[in-house]
Design an enzyme around this catalytic site. Structure first.
Site, PDB file in Angstrom:
ATOM      1  N   ASN A   1       8.183  -5.178  -0.695  1.00  0.00           N
ATOM      2  CA  ASN A   1       8.256  -4.152   0.411  1.00  0.00           C
ATOM      3  C   ASN A   1       6.064  -4.199   1.012  1.00  0.00           C
ATOM      4  O   ASN A   1       6.095  -3.733   0.161  1.00  0.00           O
ATOM      5  CB  ASN A   1       8.586  -2.788  -0.066  1.00  0.00           C
TER       6      ASN A   1
ATOM      7  N   ASP B   1       1.515 -15.456   6.460  1.00  0.00           N
ATOM      8  CA  ASP B   1       1.495 -16.700   6.707  1.00  0.00           C
ATOM      9  C   ASP B   1       1.271 -17.121   5.317  1.00  0.00           C
ATOM     10  O   ASP B   1       1.574 -18.252   4.844  1.00  0.00           O
ATOM     11  CB  ASP B   1      -0.450 -17.409   7.562  1.00  0.00           C
TER      12      ASP B   1
ATOM     13  N   PRO C   1       0.876  -1.261   0.434  1.00  0.00           N
ATOM     14  CA  PRO C   1       0.108  -0.157  -0.520  1.00  0.00           C
ATOM     15  C   PRO C   1       0.817   1.115  -0.055  1.00  0.00           C
ATOM     16  O   PRO C   1       1.753   1.467   0.662  1.00  0.00           O
ATOM     17  CB  PRO C   1      -1.193  -0.015   1.376  1.00  0.00           C
ATOM     18  N   ASN C   2       0.620   1.954  -0.859  1.00  0.00           N
ATOM     19  CA  ASN C   2       0.871   3.820  -0.705  1.00  0.00           C
ATOM     20  C   ASN C   2       2.302   3.700  -1.596  1.00  0.00           C
ATOM     21  O   ASN C   2       2.307   4.799  -1.741  1.00  0.00           O
ATOM     22  CB  ASN C   2       1.104   4.070   0.566  1.00  0.00           C
TER      23      ASN C   2
ATOM     24  N   HIS D   1       3.818  -3.914   9.408  1.00  0.00           N
ATOM     25  CA  HIS D   1       3.410  -4.169  10.926  1.00  0.00           C
ATOM     26  C   HIS D   1       2.423  -4.592  11.441  1.00  0.00           C
ATOM     27  O   HIS D   1       2.251  -4.558  12.619  1.00  0.00           O
ATOM     28  CB  HIS D   1       3.954  -2.204  10.866  1.00  0.00           C
TER      29      HIS D   1
ATOM     30  N   HIS E   1      12.631  -2.741   2.729  1.00  0.00           N
ATOM     31  CA  HIS E   1      11.892  -0.990   3.602  1.00  0.00           C
ATOM     32  C   HIS E   1      13.028   0.040   2.804  1.00  0.00           C
ATOM     33  O   HIS E   1      14.371  -0.290   3.036  1.00  0.00           O
ATOM     34  CB  HIS E   1      11.472  -1.102   4.793  1.00  0.00           C
ATOM     35  N   LEU E   2      12.499   0.979   1.793  1.00  0.00           N
ATOM     36  CA  LEU E   2      13.583   1.946   1.604  1.00  0.00           C
ATOM     37  C   LEU E   2      13.697   3.033   2.731  1.00  0.00           C
ATOM     38  O   LEU E   2      14.813   2.566   2.358  1.00  0.00           O
ATOM     39  CB  LEU E   2      12.381   2.865   1.022  1.00  0.00           C
TER      40      LEU E   2
ATOM     41  N   ALA F   1       3.028  -0.574   5.276  1.00  0.00           N
ATOM     42  CA  ALA F   1       2.892  -0.488   6.749  1.00  0.00           C
ATOM     43  C   ALA F   1       2.128  -1.518   6.840  1.00  0.00           C
ATOM     44  O   ALA F   1       1.706  -2.341   8.172  1.00  0.00           O
ATOM     45  CB  ALA F   1       0.998   0.211   6.296  1.00  0.00           C
TER      46      ALA F   1
HETATM   47  C1  DQA Z   1       8.335   1.354   4.084  1.00  0.00           C
HETATM   48  C2  DQA Z   1       7.693   1.291   5.969  1.00  0.00           C
HETATM   49  C3  DQA Z   1       6.657   1.326   6.117  1.00  0.00           C
HETATM   50  O1  DQA Z   1       6.751   1.732   7.669  1.00  0.00           O
HETATM   51  C4  DQA Z   1       5.818   2.203   5.479  1.00  0.00           C
HETATM   52  O2  DQA Z   1       5.006   2.053   6.650  1.00  0.00           O
HETATM   53  C5  DQA Z   1       5.777   2.218   4.013  1.00  0.00           C
HETATM   54  C6  DQA Z   1       7.094   2.241   3.398  1.00  0.00           C
HETATM   55  C7  DQA Z   1       9.187   1.757   3.211  1.00  0.00           C
HETATM   56  O3  DQA Z   1       9.301   1.426   1.575  1.00  0.00           O
HETATM   57  O4  DQA Z   1      10.201   2.521   4.301  1.00  0.00           O
HETATM   58  O5  DQA Z   1       4.595   2.128   3.249  1.00  0.00           O
HETATM   59  O6  DQA Z   1       7.781   0.107   3.768  1.00  0.00           O
END
Ligand code: DQA
Length: 141
Positions: free
Chosen positions: A72, A85, A9-10, A78, A98-99, A75
């Site tokens: 990746n 699973d 997501p995002n 977490h 994660h970036l 969120a």
């Molecule tokens: C992320 C870190 C996550 O905590 C966050 O919710 C993201 C990006 C990263 O790539 O740093 O969406 O996965």
């Protein structure tokens, strides 16, 4: 080797989303660089904001014979036992990436529900995190 990068997501807004944290490079630009850096490997890409679709793609990758996955989960990292699973349920090695360095950020980002199911974890190197993860997968050949 057929490899798959999955973004959760995002992460479809990379390049425009909080560039001070995630950088100004779009995923399309990053993919161009990755495909040029690993010309003998096929690198596929999938992004979804929907948890269930990410699970479907992980399962599909196993059925398609993908050799390794760079994941990746954004969120969902977490929060998602379902993704934990799903990763455990496939034989394909998955590298969590994660970036940002999540351990330098808010405490709610310090816990990952998926790390224990993954082959390894790379975080904090911006777009280079993806390259380092692919490096790990192809050097394990
Ligand atoms: C992320 C870190 C996550 O905590 C966050 O919710 C993201 C990006 C990263 O790539 O740093 O969406 O996965």
């Amino acid at each position: 080797m057929k490899l798959l990068i999955i973004n959760g997501p995002n992460l479809g807004r990379l390049g425009r989303r909080e560039p001070s944290i995630y950088g100004a490079t779009t995923m399309e630009e990053a993919l161009e660089g990755l495909r040029a850096a690993f010309p003998t490997h096929t690198i596929e890409y999938y992004q979804s904001n929907v948890e269930g679709f990410l699970i479907d793609r992980l399962e599909q990758a196993a059925d398609e014979g993908v050799a390794g996955i760079v994941f990746n989960a954004g969120a969902y990292t977490h929060t998602s036992i379902a993704l934990h699973d799903a990763i455990r349920g496939i034989a394909v090695p998955v590298i969590e990436v994660h970036l940002s360095n999540v351990h330098q950020r808010e405490t709610f980002r310090h816990q990952s529900m998926i790390s224990a199911a993954c082959r390894g974890v790379i975080c904090g190197f911006g777009m280079q995190s993806y390259r380092l993860a692919i490096e790990a997968l192809v050097s394990a050949e």
